[in-house]
Design a protein around this motif. Structure first.
Motif, PDB file in Angstrom:
ATOM      1  N   LEU A 295       6.963   6.918  -8.907  1.00 14.66           N
ATOM      2  CA  LEU A 295       5.739   7.554  -8.307  1.00 14.66           C
ATOM      3  C   LEU A 295       4.786   6.890  -7.893  1.00 14.66           C
ATOM      4  CD1 LEU A 295       5.352  11.111  -9.917  1.00 14.66           C
ATOM      5  CD2 LEU A 295       6.793  10.649  -7.942  1.00 14.66           C
ATOM      6  N   TYR A 296       4.514   5.783  -8.791  1.00 13.23           N
ATOM      7  CA  TYR A 296       3.134   4.954  -8.649  1.00 13.23           C
ATOM      8  C   TYR A 296       3.405   3.480  -8.774  1.00 13.23           C
ATOM      9  CZ  TYR A 296       1.310   9.259 -10.322  1.00 13.23           C
ATOM     10  OH  TYR A 296       1.097  10.864 -10.555  1.00 13.23           O
ATOM     11  N   GLY A 297       4.792   2.842  -8.760  1.00 13.51           N
ATOM     12  CA  GLY A 297       4.928   1.513  -9.100  1.00 13.51           C
ATOM     13  C   GLY A 297       4.494   1.058 -10.092  1.00 13.51           C
ATOM     14  N   ALA A 298       4.213   1.676 -11.247  1.00 10.33           N
ATOM     15  CA  ALA A 298       3.506   1.231 -12.394  1.00 10.33           C
ATOM     16  C   ALA A 298       4.470  -0.067 -12.976  1.00 10.33           C
ATOM     17  CB  ALA A 298       3.531   2.332 -13.461  1.00 10.33           C
ATOM     18  N   ALA A 299       3.810  -1.071 -13.681  1.00 13.66           N
ATOM     19  CA  ALA A 299       4.329  -2.167 -14.011  1.00 13.66           C
ATOM     20  C   ALA A 299       5.455  -2.108 -15.270  1.00 13.66           C
ATOM     21  CB  ALA A 299       3.282  -3.100 -14.531  1.00 13.66           C
ATOM     22  N   GLU A 300       5.000  -1.054 -16.332  1.00 12.50           N
ATOM     23  CA  GLU A 300       5.544  -1.192 -17.749  1.00 12.50           C
ATOM     24  C   GLU A 300       6.745  -0.525 -17.343  1.00 12.50           C
ATOM     25  OE1 GLU A 300       4.174   0.178 -22.187  1.00 12.50           O
ATOM     26  OE2 GLU A 300       3.132   1.395 -20.321  1.00 12.50           O
ATOM     27  N   SER A 301       7.647  -0.999 -18.080  1.00 14.02           N
ATOM     28  CA  SER A 301       9.343  -0.739 -18.031  1.00 14.02           C
ATOM     29  C   SER A 301       9.537   0.530 -18.850  1.00 14.02           C
ATOM     30  CB  SER A 301      10.229  -1.927 -18.312  1.00 14.02           C
ATOM     31  OG  SER A 301       9.954  -2.872 -17.576  1.00 14.02           O
ATOM     32  N   PRO A 302      10.561   1.424 -18.305  1.00 15.88           N
ATOM     33  CA  PRO A 302      10.724   2.502 -19.398  1.00 15.88           C
ATOM     34  C   PRO A 302      11.771   1.971 -20.045  1.00 15.88           C
ATOM     35  CG  PRO A 302      11.988   2.803 -17.251  1.00 15.88           C
ATOM     36  CD  PRO A 302      11.001   1.428 -17.157  1.00 15.88           C
ATOM     37  N   GLY A 303      11.705   2.928 -21.243  1.00 17.92           N
ATOM     38  CA  GLY A 303      13.082   2.670 -22.528  1.00 17.92           C
ATOM     39  C   GLY A 303      14.351   2.664 -22.175  1.00 17.92           C
ATOM     40  N   GLU A 304      15.177   2.156 -22.544  1.00 15.19           N
ATOM     41  CA  GLU A 304      16.678   2.166 -22.115  1.00 15.19           C
ATOM     42  C   GLU A 304      17.295   3.445 -21.657  1.00 15.19           C
ATOM     43  OE1 GLU A 304      19.995  -0.877 -23.597  1.00 15.19           O
ATOM     44  OE2 GLU A 304      18.401  -0.734 -24.995  1.00 15.19           O
ATOM     45  N   HIS A 305      17.791   3.499 -20.318  1.00 10.75           N
ATOM     46  CA  HIS A 305      18.438   4.729 -20.082  1.00 10.75           C
ATOM     47  C   HIS A 305      19.367   4.397 -18.721  1.00 10.75           C
ATOM     48  CE1 HIS A 305      14.952   5.110 -17.615  1.00 10.75           C
ATOM     49  NE2 HIS A 305      15.475   5.968 -16.665  1.00 10.75           N
ATOM     50  N   ASP A 306      20.331   5.205 -18.470  1.00  7.56           N
ATOM     51  CA  ASP A 306      20.950   5.045 -17.122  1.00  7.56           C
ATOM     52  C   ASP A 306      20.340   5.496 -15.943  1.00  7.56           C
ATOM     53  OD1 ASP A 306      23.039   3.688 -18.750  1.00  7.56           O
ATOM     54  OD2 ASP A 306      23.980   5.678 -18.952  1.00  7.56           O
TER      55      ASP A 306
END
Length: 843
Positions: free
Chosen positions: A565-576
């Motif tokens: 939604l916002y182009g945030a830098a922090e990567s999410p946890g591993e998921h498909d």
């Protein structure tokens, strides 16, 4: 020795000249609605006065520790607090280092570890000759294993001896050289730093004003001249050559740039072209401010955090990672849940020789005791490698409790702030047994608590109230839990006796067909989990502590949606994949982090109510006559505030060798504003008097100022009507901070396509306050929004539209979907631990 703590005439905050006798040597529960005065008596009076009297008895200077505002207090013991504030914020701290379990494991591996010979590759057994244990602190440097070698029994190659430091990620001997033992590396997010469509002169580097541009253009020109290459500074950054890019990003002294000119020594001064590099500069400033959490948080917006590519997050250098004890490396052992680690250690005597057991016996016994206490306090699912700053308030509190159990001290007063926070119902009785053990050692254990099971297990209950803020501050009932349950006028007694209860909704909100689906979640302990969160509903994500709730909701859903939604830098946890994002246009996450970036921030300023209040003052005749605008009624900017204390009302006096002391400002006498600002009144009150009002009182005063009234009403709705408008946000508890954030968001208009994520929103709430909070969450859902809560409180779970239960256990034995459906459907699941307890409460 007196068998009571006698308090007479306590008058701090909202306490109404309170007198009470607290029995010693008992488990005592302080209860009452939020803001009724429990914490004021427990922490601000008993704890501080107990510490002050103890220091005074030792002849230590107690200047700055003023006496508690009571007529008299006697019978106090030396006092220890176990509150909700996290003390280990250093990214190098882990569960292993905080509990010292990892320190003992380092001794075990240093003395009994097997490793492959670096030359012939054959197994080299431990050398038992130097069997003295060279203990040292985990943070100090030492010369442990200082260059001594022995011959490989197979090829006679010289092999260095292993010391404890060899397994420490906080020491050069053991730390991975790439990440220096942090397990992660930071890479600069170039998109946040640069607009590559522009030239440097046109402002390509975000954050450089005209003065910076001129200064750095000169340095870059000098660098190009020094190294003898062309640098057209009017060219867009996207068209730079590799050498030009590396100079701009990493600087003249970096390996990335020096590979272009390997035979040229870098320039010695800035004037000759010693340019630091924009990425290098950001990383250096981030590393230099390791203790400044606020500054680092701002800098993190410019960074991308990645797992170290060399050590894969294990923090240790390769040589340390290949040493094994009974076939397991220290990395594998650190990834075990504490309960699993305890079982592995139990099996070691069977595989050790008699000589090895002579070395290991004392270490194994100490490890067994420490791990046993941690499992006993409900922390058995944690792993040693877990970063200490990532612990919840409840988890940190339980680690501290395990340490206290090991001390064996008696005659103390322990003050606990909601020890059941973050605990599943299944583990509450274990914690109660631990608290009773502390009591049975001859201590007084005082818990400030809302959990009915813990209150019912206390020897004495002291119930504060009858309401919050100015309506509280008195003892409304005292005695055994059974006596308090029979007391008229005690809200806690009503819930203990079952006269009052949170009702189950007559009908659940049916799913609307829209859902947010997480596929293949594998982060931390999640086992390739696929699950759907129904939208337009109140969804509770449940499970025992460590089952993966927070990982699923905050590490994956929150971060993935923010990226989308916002182009945030922090990567999410591993998921498909995350499906269903198109149904949402906004995400609001409300956790228990403290609110307000500056010390002067308060509930009124944070919730935006103060803006409308200032405008109301500026509209008065007195303000107009004196030319006072809304900004003059702000204590955060020059104009109407007292400049001696810059609007804080207090001055900080630096004390040599002692903590700083705050004293009342001698100019404004703590009132924050200039006399002419205070001369303007709204309905008879000046701006300083308004800041002393509670939210409820201010709501009555500003009833006809819609912008202020609407925001104050929301603060009251979430159960914060007792808060003073001017109370600094840094003094709020985790639960209060969360509700202030919730009120701020509720004060804004929503599109009806917002996802609210809440982390245990009932923390710090009495059941009566929980009922009010549930009404607020229902209002959000009725407006078409989606609310997801991670929660252990079954009173909330039973009212949810949909429950997702993870488990079945914590740590490696968790991370699976155990049950999902309505609370009734989850209650009928035989495998669900949550369901088992839900069954009883739904009856």
């Amino acid at each position: 020795m007196t068998d009571q703590i006698n308090i007479r005439g306590a008058r701090l905050h909202n306490l109404k000249n309170l007198s009470v006798d607290i029995p010693k040597g008992q488990l005592v529960a302080f209860t009452g609605v939020s803001g009724s005065g429990k914490s004021t008596l427990g922490f601000d009076i008993l704890l501080k006065e107990g510490q002050r009297q103890y220091m005074e008895s030792l002849g230590l200077v107690t200047y700055g520790l003023s006496k508690a505002p009571v007529e008299s207090i006697s019978g106090l013991s030396p006092t220890i607090s176990v509150d909700q504030h996290l003390t280990h914020q250093n990214p190098r701290s882990t569960v292993g280092t905080v509990t010292e379990v990892y320190t003992y494991l380092r001794v075990l591996f240093a003395r009994l570890g097997h490793r492959p010979c670096p030359v012939c590759g054959k197994n080299v057994p431990p050398v038992h000759a130097s069997a003295g244990l060279d203990w040292e602190d985990d943070t100090d440097s030492d010369a442990d294993g200082s260059g001594q070698t022995f011959a490989c029994p197979h090829c006679e190659a010289a092999i260095p001896e292993m010391g404890m430091a060899f397994f420490s990620f906080n020491k050069p001997e053991g730390a991975c050289p790439t990440c220096t033992g942090l397990g992660i590396i930071h890479r600069v997010n170039v998109d946040r730093l640069l607009d590559e469509e522009k030239s440097i002169a046109e402002g390509a580097v975000k954050g450089w004003d005209i003065h910076y541009i001129r200064h750095y253009l000169n340095t870059l020109t000098a660098a190009a001249s020094y190294f003898g290459f062309d640098f057209d500074l009017s060219r867009a950054v996207k068209n730079f050559s590799p050498a030009q890019r590396d100079l701009l990003f990493y600087g003249a002294n970096s390996p990335q740039f020096r590979r272009h000119f390997p035979d040229v020594e870098p320039p010695a001064t800035v004037s000759k072209g010693r340019f630091e590099g924009i990425a290098t500069n950001v990383l250096r400033r981030y590393a230099d401010r390791i203790e400044d959490a606020d500054y680092r948080e701002k800098m993190e917006a410019l960074l991308v955090t990645e797992t170290c590519p060399d050590c894969k997050g294990t923090r240790l250098r390769p040589e340390s990672r290949v040493v094994t004890v009974s076939g397991r490396s220290i990395v594998e052992v650190s990834r075990m849940a504490l309960s699993e680690l305890g079982a592995w250690l139990e099996g070691l005597p069977a595989v050790f020789s008699a000589q090895e057991m002579r070395l290991a016996d004392a270490i194994l016994q100490d490890l067994k005791d420490r791990i046993g206490r941690l499992v006993e306090t409900g922390a058995g699912y944690l792993t040693l490698e877990r970063s200490a700053p990532s612990l919840s308030a409840g988890e940190a509190q339980r680690l501290r409790l395990a340490n206290l159990l090991g001390s064996g001290l008696s005659g103390l007063l322990y003050v606990f702030d909601e020890p059941t926070i973050g605990l599943h119902q299944r583990d509450t009785h274990k914690l109660i047994e631990v608290l009773k053990r502390l009591r049975d050692l001859g201590n007084t254990v005082l818990v400030i608590e809302h959990d009915l099971e813990t209150i019912a297990a206390a020897d004495t209950v002291i119930d504060f109230g009858p309401g919050a803020g100015k309506h509280g501050g008195r003892v409304v009932a005292m005695g055994t839990p059974a006596q308090v349950a029979r007391a008229a006028g005690s809200l806690t007694g009503d819930y203990l006796a079952g006269r009052a209860r949170i009702v189950v909704p007559k009908r659940r909100r049916a799913p609307n067909g829209k859902a947010l689906t997480i596929r293949g979640a594998r982060h931390h302990n999640l086992q390739n989990l696929t699950v759907s969160l129904p939208l337009g509903s109140l969804v509770a994500v449940t499970g025992v502590s460590g089952s993966g709730k927070s990982t699923l909701v905050f590490d994956i859903v929150d971060r993935a949606l923010r990226q989308r939604l916002y182009g945030a830098a922090e990567s999410p946890g591993e998921h498909d994949a995350l499906e269903g994002c198109e149904y949402l246009d906004k995400i609001i996450t409300i956790d228990q982090e403290h609110v307000g970036r500056i010390p002067r921030s308060n509930a009124a300023t944070y919730s935006d109510a103060f803006t409308a209040i200032r405008e109301a003052f500026a509209a008065t005749d007195a303000a107009r006559e004196r030319g006072l605008a809304a900004r003059h009624f702000s204590f955060n900017v020059p104009g109407g505030r007292c400049e001696r204390c810059e609007g804080s009302g207090v001055l900080t006096v630096k004390m040599h060798f002692l903590p700083d002391v705050e004293v009342r400002c001698p100019v404004c006498h703590g009132r924050r504003f200039k006399p002419e600002t205070l001369s303007a009144r709204y309905k008879g009150l000046d701006i300083a008097q308004v800041l002393d009002l509670t939210v409820e009182e201010a709501l009555e005063l500003f009833r006809d100022v819609p912008a202020a009234a609407s925001r104050l009403q929301v603060l009251a709705d979430v159960g914060l009507g007792y808060l003073q408008l001017g109370q600094p946000t840094k003094t709020l508890s985790g639960g209060e901070a969360q509700r202030v954030k919730l009120a701020k968001e509720l004060g804004r208009r929503t599109s009806g396509q917002t996802l609210y994520l809440l982390d245990e929103p009932t923390t710090g709430l009495h059941l009566a306050d929980t009922a009010r909070l549930l009404e607020v969450l229902r209002r959000l859902v009725e407006a078409g929004n989606s609310v997801v809560v991670t929660e252990h409180n079954l009173e909330v779970v039973k009212t949810a539209d949909w429950v997702i239960d993870l488990g079945p256990e914590g740590g490696a034995a968790g991370g699976r979907l155990v049950a999902e459906g309505t609370p009734e459907q989850v209650a009928s699941s035989e495998e669900s631990v949550t369901g088992r307890y839900l069954r009883g409460i739904l009856r």
